[in-house]
Each structure stands twice: as C-alpha cells, then as structure tokens.
Design a protein around this motif. Sequence first.
Motif, PDB file in Angstrom:
ATOM      1  N   LYS A 173       0.834  -1.205   0.000  1.00  0.00           N
ATOM      2  CA  LYS A 173       0.000   0.000   0.000  1.00  0.00           C
ATOM      3  C   LYS A 173       0.866   1.251   0.000  1.00  0.00           C
ATOM      4  CE  LYS A 173      -3.649   2.307   2.668  1.00  0.00           C
ATOM      5  NZ  LYS A 173      -4.544   2.202   3.842  1.00  0.00           N
ATOM      6  N   LYS A 190      -8.015   3.114  -5.032  1.00  0.00           N
ATOM      7  CA  LYS A 190      -8.707   3.059  -3.745  1.00  0.00           C
ATOM      8  C   LYS A 190      -9.580   1.809  -3.648  1.00  0.00           C
ATOM      9  CE  LYS A 190      -8.829   8.018  -2.717  1.00  0.00           C
ATOM     10  NZ  LYS A 190      -9.691   9.212  -2.531  1.00  0.00           N
ATOM     11  N   THR A 191     -10.277   1.492  -4.744  1.00  0.00           N
ATOM     12  CA  THR A 191     -11.131   0.312  -4.742  1.00  0.00           C
ATOM     13  C   THR A 191     -10.306  -0.961  -4.609  1.00  0.00           C
ATOM     14  OG1 THR A 191     -12.673   1.473  -6.203  1.00  0.00           O
ATOM     15  CG2 THR A 191     -12.948  -0.902  -6.005  1.00  0.00           C
ATOM     16  N   GLU A 194      -9.132  -1.276  -0.977  1.00  0.00           N
ATOM     17  CA  GLU A 194     -10.266  -1.642  -0.128  1.00  0.00           C
ATOM     18  C   GLU A 194     -10.605  -3.121  -0.278  1.00  0.00           C
ATOM     19  OE1 GLU A 194     -13.369   0.991  -1.266  1.00  0.00           O
ATOM     20  OE2 GLU A 194     -12.484   2.749  -0.277  1.00  0.00           O
ATOM     21  N   GLU A 195     -10.525  -3.622  -1.505  1.00  0.00           N
ATOM     22  CA  GLU A 195     -10.813  -5.035  -1.741  1.00  0.00           C
ATOM     23  C   GLU A 195      -9.750  -5.917  -1.108  1.00  0.00           C
ATOM     24  OE1 GLU A 195     -12.743  -8.492  -3.234  1.00  0.00           O
ATOM     25  OE2 GLU A 195     -13.358  -6.448  -2.734  1.00  0.00           O
ATOM     26  N   SER A 197      -7.962  -5.198   1.557  1.00  0.00           N
ATOM     27  CA  SER A 197      -8.193  -5.150   2.998  1.00  0.00           C
ATOM     28  C   SER A 197      -9.364  -6.044   3.392  1.00  0.00           C
ATOM     29  CB  SER A 197      -8.467  -3.705   3.434  1.00  0.00           C
ATOM     30  OG  SER A 197      -8.725  -3.640   4.814  1.00  0.00           O
ATOM     31  N   SER A 198     -10.445  -5.980   2.625  1.00  0.00           N
ATOM     32  CA  SER A 198     -11.622  -6.790   2.921  1.00  0.00           C
ATOM     33  C   SER A 198     -11.319  -8.277   2.826  1.00  0.00           C
ATOM     34  CB  SER A 198     -12.753  -6.423   1.958  1.00  0.00           C
ATOM     35  OG  SER A 198     -13.883  -7.233   2.172  1.00  0.00           O
TER      36      SER A 198
END
Length: 358
Positions: A173, A190-191, A194-195, A197-198
Amino acid sequence: MTSARGFKVTDAERKTRVGIAVKTLDELRKKTVEKFKLKYPPSTIDFQMQDGTVIDSEEYFQTLAAQTLLIWIRKGNKAETDAEMLYKIIREVNDEYLTTGEKIQDFFTEKMKNKIFKLAEVLRGISGDKVKLSTRTEDPEWFEGLDTSVKTKEAYMRRRAQDRIRSYYYKTKEEIMKVAVTGEANILLKTLLEEFSSRLKYYSYHGHYFDRTCSKFEHMMSICDAEGNFTCQGRWDKAVCLYNPPHSINPYASREHRIVFQTWNLDHRKERTRSVIPAIWEALLVCSKTRDCLDCLENHKIKSKGSDKLLAMEMIYNDLFTPVNLKIVHIVCHDKGAHKQKAGPYWTDGFYDSDESD
C-alpha cells in the motif's frame, strides 16, 4: 476512541525492557524517547518486531496485540532479529562449542548462511519428543520469552503468518501510493486497496499458512503438514529445493526451532517491489483511460465504464498474498538478487456497457 494498550519496548541490544501504555504510534515514539532518555526527536525512531518486521505506520500499529514486544530503532536502521543472535541459542544447547576462543572467533566472522548451517547441526541434536504437544502447560519451554497471552503453539504460529502477510499489505500500500495517480486511476487504486483489505480480513490474513491444524483444509491449507514440518520449496526459479535431503524444519518441536524458523522466508517468485507493484501501476493507467470510471467490483475484476480493459484484481491478490506466487524458502535458498520472472499484465480484455445500470 481507541483505548490505551500496553506494549513491551526494548533496545536493539535487549538490555533494557520497559512497559509502555499508549493509544497511537506517535504517542509510543514520544514515551519511548522519555523512558529511554534518548537525545533525538521522536519522529526519528521506528519500531521493529522480533522477526525483523518494521512497524512504521499507524495503520499497522493498530493491528498489534497488546503486550507485543517491540524493539526501538532509528529510522532507516535494523536491529538484529532473535534468529540473527544465534550465539545465544548455541550457548543454550551446546555450551562446549563456545568454550574455545578460536571457534568463537570463527563463528562471529562467518557469513549468516554459514552460521545457519552450523546451527542446523546443533538443532539435529535436540529431542523432538515434544513436537505433538500444543499448550503452554504441556511444553512451557517452547513458550519461553513469549507473551503470557499466547496459550498454544498453533495460535502463536498463526500470528507469525498473519504478521508476514499483513506486512506485505502495508508495504505494498505504501509503495503503490508513492506514485501520484489522479482521476479514474485513483478511484481504481482506492477500490483495489479496499478489496485487498476486505479479503485479507475475511481470510484472517492467511494465518492458516503456519497453523498445522489447517493441513487438511482444501481452501485454507497450511504450508506445513499435520505435525508442523515445513519443507523448503526451493529458490524462486526452481520447482523444489535442490539440496539432498531438502531443507526442513519443525518450529513446533522446540523453542530453538521456533526461533530459527524466523530465518525462513515467504518469498515472492515474481518480486513484489521490483515486478508486481510496477505492473499494478501500469494496469491502473491502462484500465483508467476512459472519461467515466465506475467504482465497482464484479466477478473479482474492477471495471472501468466505457473501457475495454478490466483490472484483474484476483491475479494481483494471488501474486501478493497467496502460494500462487509465494514459496516457503530456507535462508540458503533465498535469492535476494533480481528475479527474472515478470508480473502481469494485470488486466484482461472486456467491455462494460455504459448504458447498463450499476
């Protein structure tokens, strides 16, 4: 508001250890400077875990368990890991080796890989009759030096795997965001993060890699077998370890084996920094060349509205965090030179109908 957590902080030589309760990484830096009476600003120090992982971001710091032992270091420096302080282990398991001045001198002038060879000889002489034991009550020697909150060998090993994968996420990151991207590319970035991390949270940061109880699970399988034996998978460009017999270790066998396992690497065949991250940057630019960018996920691909290129998130995730691109490797087989295996391209052909509803 985040509640204060207690940490154990020590210096690189492990001479002094103090308990410090803080809420943030900056607060830990300030209190460390006060406790150790340091003569330089808090902003000039970082913290390192026992296995060498550097804690240099607030986001990573917030994932650490209370009572974690941290080593303070100057920014840009590295402290010796427990595994690199091998003479302490040798002294514990083979006192005679260190009683001869000439042998001591040889030991400290040899390169690390040669030290590992000598240590392996010593480890072979340690009884493995406690390998099947699991709890602190059953095998207290194995847990010597660890936080009292650690109750089983499997729980500790899961944490070690999670730490390695978590460090890959935060380092990735940080390095990706060093290149300034704007507009559609920034939305895709950003997407993507986020994916990541999820997914990592869903898989508990792949702690199952080092947990021997997961050896028979199909989708969350450990790298070791049911007893905890790890076998070197060979250099990045080899199918197997070329040594005969291949390098192997069972960190569940003894405290010494557990510490030496820190020298084993989860190595990227396609290098994360030199290959994977540049390929991600390229994919972000290719997939964002459209007037309107749709911030969405479908079938594990990030789509750009009106573009004929799809960002292959699944492929990127696998190359960063899974055995698709990771190998467990003995230090002797870990090649730190440039790997020739190229990553990407991280996009596929496709078209998203701009008239289709979101």
